[in-house]
Design a protein around this motif. Structure first.
Motif, PDB file in Angstrom:
ATOM      1  N   PRO A  28      -4.013   8.438   0.135  1.00  0.00           N
ATOM      2  CA  PRO A  28      -3.304   6.961   0.042  1.00  0.00           C
ATOM      3  C   PRO A  28      -4.226   5.742   0.289  1.00  0.00           C
ATOM      4  CG  PRO A  28      -3.333   7.950   2.292  1.00  0.00           C
ATOM      5  CD  PRO A  28      -4.203   9.132   1.525  1.00  0.00           C
ATOM      6  N   SER A  29      -3.612   4.594   0.072  1.00  0.00           N
ATOM      7  CA  SER A  29      -4.197   3.236  -0.040  1.00  0.00           C
ATOM      8  C   SER A  29      -5.135   3.338   1.162  1.00  0.00           C
ATOM      9  CB  SER A  29      -3.221   2.306  -0.096  1.00  0.00           C
ATOM     10  OG  SER A  29      -2.420   2.395  -1.228  1.00  0.00           O
ATOM     11  N   ASP A  30      -4.516   3.555   2.170  1.00  0.00           N
ATOM     12  CA  ASP A  30      -5.228   3.291   3.640  1.00  0.00           C
ATOM     13  C   ASP A  30      -5.890   4.428   4.244  1.00  0.00           C
ATOM     14  OD1 ASP A  30      -3.206   4.825   4.325  1.00  0.00           O
ATOM     15  OD2 ASP A  30      -2.319   3.508   5.839  1.00  0.00           O
ATOM     16  N   TRP A  31      -6.530   5.335   3.335  1.00  0.00           N
ATOM     17  CA  TRP A  31      -6.957   6.523   3.916  1.00  0.00           C
ATOM     18  C   TRP A  31      -8.295   6.114   4.661  1.00  0.00           C
ATOM     19  CZ3 TRP A  31     -12.106   8.279   2.666  1.00  0.00           C
ATOM     20  CH2 TRP A  31     -12.652   7.455   1.651  1.00  0.00           C
ATOM     21  N   HIS A  32      -9.048   5.307   4.121  1.00  0.00           N
ATOM     22  CA  HIS A  32     -10.502   4.902   4.930  1.00  0.00           C
ATOM     23  C   HIS A  32     -10.201   4.181   6.328  1.00  0.00           C
ATOM     24  CE1 HIS A  32     -14.514   3.187   5.013  1.00  0.00           C
ATOM     25  NE2 HIS A  32     -14.807   4.393   4.423  1.00  0.00           N
ATOM     26  N   GLN A  33      -9.181   3.488   6.181  1.00  0.00           N
ATOM     27  CA  GLN A  33      -8.792   2.852   7.694  1.00  0.00           C
ATOM     28  C   GLN A  33      -8.240   3.934   8.569  1.00  0.00           C
ATOM     29  OE1 GLN A  33      -7.817   1.477   4.598  1.00  0.00           O
ATOM     30  NE2 GLN A  33      -9.590   0.220   4.485  1.00  0.00           N
ATOM     31  N   GLU A  34      -7.440   4.564   8.166  1.00  0.00           N
ATOM     32  CA  GLU A  34      -6.586   5.478   9.104  1.00  0.00           C
ATOM     33  C   GLU A  34      -7.532   6.895   9.227  1.00  0.00           C
ATOM     34  OE1 GLU A  34      -4.036   5.012  10.739  1.00  0.00           O
ATOM     35  OE2 GLU A  34      -4.028   2.671   9.769  1.00  0.00           O
ATOM     36  N   MET A  35      -8.229   7.144   8.255  1.00  0.00           N
ATOM     37  CA  MET A  35      -8.941   8.594   8.412  1.00  0.00           C
ATOM     38  C   MET A  35      -7.804   9.659   7.898  1.00  0.00           C
ATOM     39  SD  MET A  35     -12.243   8.209   7.987  1.00  0.00           S
ATOM     40  CE  MET A  35     -12.822   9.682   8.297  1.00  0.00           C
ATOM     41  N   ARG A  36      -6.826   9.521   7.200  1.00  0.00           N
ATOM     42  CA  ARG A  36      -5.821  10.378   6.875  1.00  0.00           C
ATOM     43  C   ARG A  36      -5.555  10.695   5.570  1.00  0.00           C
ATOM     44  NH1 ARG A  36      -3.926  11.915  12.031  1.00  0.00           N
ATOM     45  NH2 ARG A  36      -2.345  13.425  10.945  1.00  0.00           N
ATOM     46  N   GLY A  37      -5.618  11.935   5.114  1.00  0.00           N
ATOM     47  CA  GLY A  37      -5.123  12.039   3.516  1.00  0.00           C
ATOM     48  C   GLY A  37      -3.979  12.919   3.450  1.00  0.00           C
ATOM     49  N   ILE A  38      -3.524  13.064   2.364  1.00  0.00           N
ATOM     50  CA  ILE A  38      -2.174  14.043   2.043  1.00  0.00           C
ATOM     51  C   ILE A  38      -2.779  15.502   1.950  1.00  0.00           C
ATOM     52  CG2 ILE A  38      -0.193  14.541   0.583  1.00  0.00           C
ATOM     53  CD1 ILE A  38      -0.606  11.512  -0.181  1.00  0.00           C
ATOM     54  N   SER A  39      -2.249  16.315   2.890  1.00  0.00           N
ATOM     55  CA  SER A  39      -2.679  17.745   2.543  1.00  0.00           C
ATOM     56  C   SER A  39      -1.820  18.315   1.664  1.00  0.00           C
ATOM     57  CB  SER A  39      -2.461  18.530   3.971  1.00  0.00           C
ATOM     58  OG  SER A  39      -2.587  19.874   3.819  1.00  0.00           O
ATOM     59  N   PRO A  75       0.868  -1.262  -0.068  1.00  0.00           N
ATOM     60  CA  PRO A  75       0.078  -0.037  -0.020  1.00  0.00           C
ATOM     61  C   PRO A  75       0.798   1.249  -0.038  1.00  0.00           C
ATOM     62  CG  PRO A  75       0.025  -0.912   2.103  1.00  0.00           C
ATOM     63  CD  PRO A  75       0.601  -2.129   1.153  1.00  0.00           C
ATOM     64  N   VAL A  76       0.325   2.111  -0.664  1.00  0.00           N
ATOM     65  CA  VAL A  76       0.863   3.674  -0.575  1.00  0.00           C
ATOM     66  C   VAL A  76       0.160   4.383   0.770  1.00  0.00           C
ATOM     67  CG1 VAL A  76       1.203   5.972  -1.558  1.00  0.00           C
ATOM     68  CG2 VAL A  76       1.094   3.973  -3.134  1.00  0.00           C
ATOM     69  N   THR A  77       1.026   4.482   1.658  1.00  0.00           N
ATOM     70  CA  THR A  77       0.819   5.046   3.012  1.00  0.00           C
ATOM     71  C   THR A  77       1.625   6.368   3.042  1.00  0.00           C
ATOM     72  OG1 THR A  77       2.706   4.024   4.238  1.00  0.00           O
ATOM     73  CG2 THR A  77       0.332   2.865   3.983  1.00  0.00           C
ATOM     74  N   ILE A  78       0.885   7.235   4.052  1.00  0.00           N
ATOM     75  CA  ILE A  78       1.715   8.576   4.369  1.00  0.00           C
ATOM     76  C   ILE A  78       2.927   8.290   4.948  1.00  0.00           C
ATOM     77  CG2 ILE A  78       1.471  10.542   5.933  1.00  0.00           C
ATOM     78  CD1 ILE A  78      -1.528  10.395   5.423  1.00  0.00           C
ATOM     79  N   ALA A  79       3.189   7.267   5.873  1.00  0.00           N
ATOM     80  CA  ALA A  79       4.559   6.729   6.145  1.00  0.00           C
ATOM     81  C   ALA A  79       5.514   6.496   5.388  1.00  0.00           C
ATOM     82  CB  ALA A  79       4.369   5.604   7.488  1.00  0.00           C
ATOM     83  N   ARG A  80       5.051   5.809   4.193  1.00  0.00           N
ATOM     84  CA  ARG A  80       5.978   5.402   3.300  1.00  0.00           C
ATOM     85  C   ARG A  80       6.532   6.760   2.389  1.00  0.00           C
ATOM     86  NH1 ARG A  80       4.139   1.153  -1.638  1.00  0.00           N
ATOM     87  NH2 ARG A  80       6.294   1.352  -2.781  1.00  0.00           N
ATOM     88  N   ILE A  81       5.434   7.435   2.069  1.00  0.00           N
ATOM     89  CA  ILE A  81       5.686   8.665   1.451  1.00  0.00           C
ATOM     90  C   ILE A  81       6.568   9.456   2.223  1.00  0.00           C
ATOM     91  CG2 ILE A  81       4.775  10.777   0.402  1.00  0.00           C
ATOM     92  CD1 ILE A  81       2.339   9.290  -0.124  1.00  0.00           C
TER      93      ILE A  81
END
Length: 588
Positions: A93-104, A50-56
C-alpha cells in the motif's frame, strides 16, 4: 447471487519508483467491470489520498454481503510487490514503508473463503521478486480482513500474475499516443473486452473464460515484450471445471468500447523502455540483497556437499539427527536425546522416536537462534546452519543412494530459498515425494503451500492419504493447509483425512502417476511436528479455520519471536514459550 469487483491502483509507495500506470489500470478494470454487471469499487491514491490497509478493509467490508452468496469475486491490484515464500506474495500500500505492513495476498485470499464466494479471480500486476533489502523483507504481511461470517469453504480459484515467481513486472511510460500503462493489466483488459479472437474459448464459443484468458495473455504478453524489448513472463493457474466462470460474452459490452491505446514502441532496442515495478532508489553502495542471498545459498549448498555424505562420513548406527555448521548448545525434544560423540565431522545425535512416529525438536545455538525440525523414526534429519546463518533441513534414508538423496534435498531447499519453486512445479514435487519413498517429507510440506495457492485442498488431502498408507506421520503443514480435522493425542496430534475424488482428467495431468491424481479413501493419521515447518504457515495461525484451532490455539504468542527465514526458527524468547507449552526437555 452477486458479482463483485475490487480494483486497487497504487502509484506512489515511497521510497519505491512512481507507477502512474497503476491508476490507468485501475480505471480501465473498473470501467469494464461496471459495464459487465459487477458491483464495483475502485481504490487509488489519486488526489493525494493514500491507499492504506484500513481503507481497503473498510471498502471490502462494505462490499461483501452478509446474507447472500457471491457468484464471482474479482480482485485486481496494480502496484509494487514482492515474494516472501513459496508462492507467497505481498502487495504494498501507499504507507508500507512507514507502517512496515503489506497486504498478504494469501492471507486475504483465505479470509475471503469465509464470505460465501463461489469463484475467486485474483489479478496481480506487481513484482514477485525477492525483497531488495533486509528491512523490506521484515515487514508484516497483513490479511486485511477480519474473520468472515461463514465457515471457511474454498471457492474455485483462478490466479493471474504479471510475472512468474521471482520476476519483475513492467510499466510503460506514457506519451502523446497513450497514458502510462502497466503491461499485464492492459493485456488483461484487451482480453476481457473481447477485442481479440484469441481471448475466446474454443469450446464455449463467444465466451472469454479463465483458461482462454490465460492462454491469450501468455501469447499477447510475448508479443508486447518483443515490441518493447522487454522480457514478459505471465503466470497463471485456472480452476476446474474449466467453464466455471465466464468473464465476457461477445456483444455484452457497448459497440463503442475501444481497445486500449499503447505508447509508441522504441525505434531501437532500449532497455529503459519499461520501469520495473520494484525499482528502488538506493545509494550506489547498497548491497544487492537478492544476489547476496543467491551467493549465500549456493555457498551453503556447497558446504553441505563438502561436509556431509553418508559415504564419506560414517554415522553412528543410532544417529538420526545431524547438525551441520555451527555446533548447537542444546537439543530440546518432546522425547529424550543424547549426543553421539565423534572426533570430527558433523554433530550427531540420537532422538528417541517410537516406530511409525516422529518427534518435534528445537536446536538451540549459542547466539540465541533456535532452529526447528522434526525427526522421523526411520529417517535421518539433516539440519544445516552454515557460516552465513542460513537454516534449512531435510530428511534422508540411511540405506538409500546418499548422493542422490542429498542432492535432491539440497535442490529443493535451495530453490525454496531463492524463490525458484512455483505452483507449476507442484505436481512434479508430489511425484518426486512418492518416487523417493517418502524419504524427504519437506517436499510434502512445500507442496502443500503450492497446492493451497491454487485453492486445491483435495491434492493436499491426497498427499496426506499417502503418508498414512506409507505408515508415516503427516507433516504439520499438510495437516494444517489441508484443513484436516485434528484431535489431541499424547505428545502431539492426530487427524482424520477425508476421502478425495479423482482429479478431472486433462492433457495437463495425463502423464502423472496415480498417487497425484487418483481418488483416495478416508483414513486416520498422526501429525509430524507441533507447529508449521515453514515460516509462511504462521500467517494462518492468527485466524485458523475450525479444523485448525486445536493446533493454532497454543501458538499465537510465539509469532512475535519468529525469525524471517524460510524454515521456522525463533529467538530464544519464542523457543522458551514452546518449550514450556509442550514440556520439551533438553538432554545434552
Amino acid at each position: 447471487m452477486v458479482k463483485l469487483c475490487l480494483t486497487i491502483g497504487v502509484s506512489k509507495s515511497n521510497p519505491l519508483a512512481s507507477l502512474p500506470g497503476a491508476i490507468t489500470a485501475a480505471h480501465e478494470v473498473s470501467k469494464w467491470a461496471k459495464q459487465s454487471g459487477f458491483l464495483t469499487e475502485m481504490i487509488t491514491d489519486e488526489g493525494g489520498i493514500p491507499v492504506t490497509i484500513a481503507r481497503i478493509r473498510e471498502t471490502l467490508l462494505g462490499m461483501l454481503p452478509d446474507n447472500d452468496e457471491v457468484e464471482l469475486f474479482l480482485l485486481h491490484f496494480a502496484g509494487h510487490g514482492f515474494r516472501t515464500g513459496a508462492e507467497q506474495n505481498v502487495w504494498l500500500p501507499s504507507d508500507w514503508h512507514q507502517e512496515m505492513r503489506g497486504i498478504s495476498v494469501e492471507g486475504l485470499r483465505k479470509r475471503l473463503y469465509r464470505h460465501g464466494i463461489k469463484s475467486l479471480s485474483i489479478f496481480g500486476d506487481a513484482c514477485r521478486s525477492l525483497p531488495t533489502d533486509v528491512e523490506t523483507a521484515d515487514i508484516t504481511a497483513d490479511p486485511v480482513l477480519p474473520r468472515g461470517p461463514y465457515d471457511e469453504v474454498p471457492p474455485i480459484v483462478d490466479r493471474f500474475n504479471a510475472v512468474m515467481d521471482g520476476q519483475q513486472a513492467y510499466m510503460l511510460k506514457g506519451d502523446e499516443n497513450a497514458p502510462p500503462r502497466c503491461i499485464f493489466s492492459t493485456v488483461i483488459i484487451e482480453g476481457l473486452q473481447g477485442h481479440y479472437d484469441g481471448a475466446f474459448d474454443e469450446h464455449l464459443q463467444n465466451c472469454v473464460i479463465p483458461e482462454s484468458l490465460a492462454l491469450f495473455s501468455k501469447a499477447r504478453m510475448q508479443e508486447i515484450g518483443e515490441l518493447y524489448n522487454l522480457k514478459c513472463s505471465p503466470d497463471y493457474t485456472t480452476g476446474i471445471p474449466r467453464g466455471h466462470t465466464i468473464y465476457y460474452k461477445r456483444s455484452n459490452l457497448p459497440a463503442n468500447v475501444l481497445p486500449p491505446r499503447w505508447p509508441a514502441p522504441p525505434k531501437a532496442p532500449n532497455k529503459d523502455a519499461g520501469i520495473p515495478a520494484q525499482e528502488l532508489y538506493l545509494p550506489d553502495d547498497e548491497l544487492d540483497q537478492p544476489k547476496l542471498l543467491n551467493r549465500k545459498v549456493m555457498r551453503g549448498r556447497q558446504y553441505v556437499r563438502k561436509h556431509f555424505s553418508i559415504g564419506t562420513v560414517p554415522l553412528a548406527n543410532s544417529t538420526n539427527l545431524v547438525v551441520l555448521g555451527k555446533a548447537p548448545k542444546q537439543i530440546w525434544t518432546t522425547s529424550t536425546s543424547r549426543w553421539n560423540k565423534t572426533d570430527e565431522g558433523p554433530s550427531e545425535f540420537h532422538i528417541d522416536v517410537e516406530r511409525f512416529a516422529s518427534v518435534q525438536i528445537l536446536v538451540e545455538f549459542y547466539d540465541g537462534i533456535v532452529a526447528s525440525a522434526v525427526v522421523y523414526d526411520d529417517l535421518i534429519t539433516v539440519l544445516t546452519r552454515d557460516e552465513n546463518g542460513l537454516i534449512g533441513w531435510a530428511c534422508i534414508n540411511r540405506w538409500g543412494n546418499a548422493d542422490f538423496q542429498i542432492e535432491s534435498s539440497l535442490a529443493a531447499i535451495t530453490n525454496l530459498q531463492l524463490g525458484n519453486i512455483s505452483v507449476s512445479q507442484v505436481d512434479t514435487l508430489a511425484t518426486a515425494l512418492r518416487a523417493m519413498k517418502h524419504i524427504n517429507p519437506t517436499l510434502g510440506a512445500i507442496s502443500s503451500y503450492l497446492y493451497d495457492y491454487a485453492g486445491d485442498v483435495d491434492s493436499i488431502r491426497r498427499m496426506a492419504f499417502y503418508y498414512c498408507s506409507n505408515h508415516q506421520a503427516i507433516p504439520f503443514d499438510i495437516a494444517f493447509m489441508g484443513l484436516l480435522p485434528t484431535r489431541h493425542k499424547k505428545l502431539g496430534y492426530a487427524v482424520s483425512v477425508p476421502a478425495v475424488e479423482a482429479r478431472i482428467a486433462s492433457p495437463a495431468n495425463s502423464h502423472l502417476p496415480e498417487w497425484v491424481t487418483d481418488a483416495t479413501t478416508a483414513c486416520e493419521g498422526e501429525v509430524a511436528g507441533l507447529w508449521p515447518w515453514l515460516h509462511q504457515g504462521w500467517q494462518f495461525v492468527e485466524d485458523p479455520a475450525d479444523e485448525e484451532k486445536i493446533t493454532a490455539d497454543s501458538l499465537y504468542d510465539v509469532i512475535p519471536y519468529l525469525l524471517p527465514s524460510q524454515f521456522s526458527s525463533f529467538l530464544t524468547e519464542g523457543a522458551e514459550i514452546l518449550i514450556r507449552k509442550f514440556h520439551m526437555k533438553g538432554n545434552l
